[in-house]
Each structure stands twice: as C-alpha cells, then as structure tokens.
Design an enzyme around this catalytic site. Structure first.
Site, PDB file in Angstrom:
ATOM      1  CD  GLU A   1       4.897 -25.843   4.648  1.00  0.00           C
ATOM      2  OE1 GLU A   1       5.330 -25.209   3.740  1.00  0.00           O
ATOM      3  OE2 GLU A   1       3.656 -25.672   5.046  1.00  0.00           O
TER       4      GLU A   1
HETATM    5  C1  TNX Z   1       1.213 -25.879   1.814  1.00  0.00           C
HETATM    6  S1  TNX Z   1       1.291 -28.670   0.535  1.00  0.00           S
HETATM    7  C2  TNX Z   1       1.414 -26.443   3.510  1.00  0.00           C
HETATM    8  C3  TNX Z   1      -0.383 -26.622   4.203  1.00  0.00           C
HETATM    9  C4  TNX Z   1      -0.587 -24.868   4.257  1.00  0.00           C
HETATM   10  C5  TNX Z   1      -1.094 -24.902   2.399  1.00  0.00           C
HETATM   11  C6  TNX Z   1      -1.406 -23.921   2.107  1.00  0.00           C
HETATM   12  C7  TNX Z   1       1.787 -28.554   1.869  1.00  0.00           C
HETATM   13  C8  TNX Z   1       2.468 -29.786   2.095  1.00  0.00           C
HETATM   14  N1  TNX Z   1       2.104 -27.875   2.903  1.00  0.00           N
HETATM   15  O1  TNX Z   1       0.627 -26.681   5.110  1.00  0.00           O
HETATM   16  O2  TNX Z   1      -2.418 -25.502   4.671  1.00  0.00           O
HETATM   17  O3  TNX Z   1       0.758 -24.635   1.491  1.00  0.00           O
HETATM   18  O4  TNX Z   1      -2.244 -23.826   0.707  1.00  0.00           O
END
Ligand code: TNX
Length: 553
Positions: free
Chosen positions: A358
């Site tokens: 992200e």
């Molecule tokens: C996605 S999975 C994220 C996290 C959040 C999560 C909540 C991932 C690599 N990043 O930053 O906490 O979803 O379900």
C-alpha cells in the site's frame, strides 16, 4: 455419533496422494463407523470437570491432521509414577521439561524428566537415522507400556509432543488438578509437514500487545504446529521496537495507537525475550518494519525523513496509503540501514520483513528505486527479504519471498505480476485475505473486526488449497513456501478479542500448512469440533461458529 455432513468442500486430492490421503481416508472411515466426533473428545472444559475424562480422542483425531495414522491396541495409560525419559541432550531435556510443565498441574503426577533408557513411561528420543522425518517430522507410538516420540531433530520432538497433548483428554490442559484416566489411544502416527513455512502474524502497531500477551499467543500457536511468528512492529499508528540510533521512534512514534489510546513498545531486552520464548517453542520470529509507506509514526518522530519535512502527529485513524519515506533523500537510507542493522543483530532467524504494501504515496518509479536499495541493505546485514506481494512489481527475483494477500477479486494483472516474479524464482507465502485474514468479521453481526476482504465464516476460511490457489495464474505448488494467517488489530485491543477472531479459524490455516489443502471440510469439521474442550480448557473464548457442530455442554 456424528454423521453430519455439512456443505462438502472441494474434494481435491493432494498433489501426491501418499500417506496423508491415507490418513485422511482412515479418519473418514473411522467417522463412518461412529468413533469420531461426539464419542471422542469428552467436550467442553466444563463437562470435563464434572466427570472424569476417561476416553481420549481416537488416534489421529488431532489438528492439523497427521500424515499417516495406524491405530492398534488399547494404547498407553499414564501412571502416577511415570517418568518422561529423554536422551541426555539439552534440546531434548527442554522438550521434556515443556511437556512435564503441561502435564503436571492437571494430572498431579510428579513426572520426573529422566535421562537414559527404560521400557516404560513417556519417551522422547532423537534418531538421526530417521532421515524421512526431516526437520520437523516425528513418529509417535502408543503401546501398553510406553508412549514414545521419535524424531530426527528436536523440533520434530516438539511437534510430536503437540500431537501427544491432543491425544490426551482435553482436561490435561487445565492448570489445576483433575481426576482422570490419562489414556493415549494405541497405534502409530508418522507425520511430517507439507510446507516448511507455517506462520501467524500479529499486528502490535495498531494496538500494542505486551510481552506476556504475545507469549500467550505463541503458546496457542505452538499447539497447532505453527513455526513462524511474524511481528508487524511498525505502522502509521505506532513504532513498537527500540532502535538505539533513532530513539524518538519509540518515545514519540510509540506513544499512541489507533483511536489515540496508550501506545507502547518493546525494549531490545523484551524483544530478545520474545525471540527466545518463540525459539523455545521451535518458532522463528520474523520482524516486520513497514517501508516505505505505513511510516507516519516514524515521520512524526523524524519529519526530515519525509519529502516535505512537516511535523505531523502520529496517526491515530484507520486509513492507509498516505505516508512515505522520502525516496530521494540520502538520509532515508542511513535510517533504513540503522534500523535493519539493529534489527538483524537481535533476530537470529533468516528473514526480515520489509513491508512494501500500500505504498500509494510513493510513485512507481520511486518505489522500485527504494526497494532495490532496501533489498541490498537487508542482504548486506545477512538476512533474506520477505515483503508483501506488491514487491513483485519492483523486480523481485529468487532473493525475495513475497507474501500474497490478494483475494478472489484481485485483478488478473496483479496476479500476473506475481506469476512473473515466480518465474524469476520468487517464492510465495500465501495469505489470501478473504480466507485467512483473522481480523475479518465472521458475519456482519460480529462485533469485532473489519470486512474489506469479506466476512469469513470458519467453513469458508478452510475452503482453499495452497497447492492450487494460484494455479490458474500459472503459479505451481513448488513456488509456495507455505501459508500465514495475519491478524491486524485496528479493532482489537486485548487477548480475549484476539482469540475470539483467531480461534477457531487459525486451526484451519495451521492445517493447510501442515497437512496441505486436500482434506475436505466434511472430514475436518468433526476434528475441529473435537478441539472445543481443549480450547476451553486453555481459556480460549473461541467463536462458536454455527458452521461447526460443536459438542453440547
Ligand atoms: C490491509 S494486508 C493491510 C493492513 C491493514 C489490513 C486490515 C496489508 C499488507 N495491508 O495495513 O491493517 O488490511 O485488514
């Protein structure tokens, strides 16, 4: 007798339908003759304390399913004067002491851990000639006179001891004296894991969890043969690990949490204590530092590390994708180098996790430049990189392990990038978010958890096969290093909440990792139901999913 057959899972044979399939078929056969399920484990902890636990589970009624199970004879009954006989080696003694610490309070027996041979009692032996048992396999034999666990490595003994625990009545897990007949059913289990990597991730950044809370989770994971503890140590809402050369990371960056509550962090001594505790459960700690995004806590402590240099407070909301280290500043790499160096020095395991997910405020070009440099830094400090699967868009190769967190809805293009990296040698850890994200709600009525990847009841969580999960994208089972169940803690603040979300879904993930994905839900479900008493005896307030026919209290 349980003949319930819930919605059948996809009946897929494992890649090599060897002993594991035989074991599964055997269990199905046992179920058909009425021995499995309701007549097995005597149910909840409450029931155990009212009447003595006389009959233990049928051999093989354990989670994860063993590779091969051959019942024979009446089995072994633990006598008050029994000893735990061990090979005179510290690593074997440690497993013996661990087992004794579980059995003594509930049985009230002395159970001395005694070096040397003998033809009775519980025996824990290493046999280097048993090459087929590999690094974690074991053979458990229960006869009239002894129950023995033989392995090639101490880790195998430790895994075998988890099976032995599960073959004893659930009340054995209690920490007060119980009256009971402590019988282990007769026969032989020969067992090895399907995947080398069987992980669980705990997010201690969104909400902080103390050393004791993490140890409690480690102990619960050990019962189901998990061997990697991934600690998500940093995020926008908190930096939880002391880095001596950048002290404000914890004093400023660790001061709060989601919702603005009290934060916290581990000192180096506490982190080492966790690593040692996990090691005593034959589990590696894999620390994660989220980079280059998910860094608002670090940037609040050291605003120079951002491109604009503004001092923002530590983030306390739930949104993601807005923070980034400044890729163009040399200081960023001094920072990363210091963090990785200090972290590598206190982490004996081979992996460091560098996040990489992200990074929505980092341009594609910058992301690649940054990841190339960070990969080189990690290698220089003698560790291997794990990163979330976004790294496959940045030239991943055989030196990188990618953690796939896609869902059934993940776009083809994204999966194609993962497949291209796999062709270059990247290995995968599978964490499909719509199956194994333990922070997802069970149903829309469930008070805890998020729902962006869906609402995941226990049966759906079990309904996938790691060996075939990405086969339509041209990703073969050989590329799969294993599986991992992350638990993110935006909505979770204490152990009871963690456990409510993790249990019982975690058991299914552990089984995918240890036994593979070829076992149908209909075979798994009664075995899972039979874990109710054990989880209760351990004080785990698990989700009593309506998809499972739990024993009546
Ligand atoms: C996605 S999975 C994220 C996290 C959040 C999560 C909540 C991932 C690599 N990043 O930053 O906490 O979803 O379900």
């Amino acid at each position: 007798m349980r003949l319930l057959r819930p919605r059948p899972g996809p009946l897929r044979a494992p890649r090599s339908p060897g002993p594991r399939l035989l074991g599964a078929l055997l269990l199905v056969a046992v179920a058909a003759t009425g021995c499995l399920g309701g007549g097995g484990d005597a149910g909840s902890g409450g029931e155990q304390s009212r009447r003595p636990p006389v009959s233990s589970a049928p051999l093989g009624n354990v989670v994860p399913a063993p590779a091969s199970v051959s019942p024979s004879g009446p089995g072994y009954t633990l006598a008050p004067g029994a000893a735990i006989r061990i090979d005179d080696r510290p690593a074997v003694r440690a497993v013996g002491d661990y087992l004794a610490a579980i059995l003594r309070p509930s049985t009230g027996y002395r159970l001395p851990v005694t070096p040397g041979a003998g033809s009775d009692g519980i025996q824990l032996r290493l046999d280097p000639a048993q090459r087929a048992l590999g690094a974690e396999g074991y053979r458990l034999t229960s006869s009239w006179t002894t129950v023995s666990v033989v392995a090639r490595e101490p880790a195998g003994l430790f895994r075998g001891v988890q099976t032995l625990r599960q073959l004893l009545p659930a009340a054995v897990e209690k920490d007060t004296r119980q009256t009971g007949v402590w019988r282990v059913p007769g026969g032989t289990i020969t067992d090895t894991p399907r995947y080398a990597y069987r992980g669980a991730m705990l997010d201690v950044a969104r909400h902080f969890f103390t050393v004791d809370q993490v140890k409690r989770y480690i102990d619960q994971l050990a019962l189901y043969k998990i061997n990697k503890m991934h600690l998500h140590l940093t995020d926008d809402q908190g930096w939880r690990i002391t880095i001596d050369s950048w002290p404000k990371l914890t004093t400023v960056g660790g001061a709060t949490a989601v919702g603005g509550g009290k934060g916290g962090f581990y000192t180096k001594a506490q982190y080492r204590e966790l690593v040692a505790y996990a090691a005593s459960r034959h589990m590696d700690v894999i620390p994660e530092i989220g980079l280059p995004g998910h860094t608002a806590a670090a940037l609040a402590a050291y605003p120079d590390l951002s491109c604009n240099g503004f001092r923002d407070p530590v983030h306390t909301g739930l949104d993601t994708g807005f923070s980034s280290l400044c890729v163009g500043k040399e200081k960023t790499y001094d920072f990363v180098d210091d963090v990785i160096r200090e972290l590598a020095a206190m982490t004996p395991g081979e992996y460091l996790h560098i996040g990489g997910d992200e990074a929505d405020s980092t341009s594609k070009k910058d992301y690649r430049i940054f990841m190339d440099r960070v990969r080189e830094i990690v290698a220089r400090h003698g560790k291997k990189v794990i990163a979330w699967h976004e790294i496959t868009g940045a030239g991943a190769d055989e030196k990188v392990t990618a953690q796939y967190w896609g869902t059934d809805r993940t776009e083809k293009g994204e999966r194609k990038r993962v497949a291209e990296a796999v062709k270059k040698g990247t290995k995968l850890i599978l964490s499909p978010a719509d199956r194994v994200y333990l922070d997802m709600q069970y149903t829309y009525r469930h008070p805890l958890g998020l729902s962006w990847a869906g609402r995941i009841e226990v049966d759906r969580s079990y309904d996938w096969d790691p060996a075939r999960y990405l086969e339509d994208d041209g990703i073969p089972d050989e590329a799969v290093l294993g599986v991992e169940a992350p638990i993110w803690t935006e909505t979770l603040v204490n152990s009871a909440q963690l456990e409510q979300m993790a249990f019982p879904r975690l058991l299914g993930v552990a089984e995918k990792g240890w036994s593979g994905g070829g076992i149908p839900w209909a075979e798994y479900e009664p075995r899972l139901a039979a874990q109710a008493g054990r989880m209760s005896a351990l004080g785990i307030a698990f989700h009593r999913s309506p998809t499972v026919a739990w024993p009546k209290n």
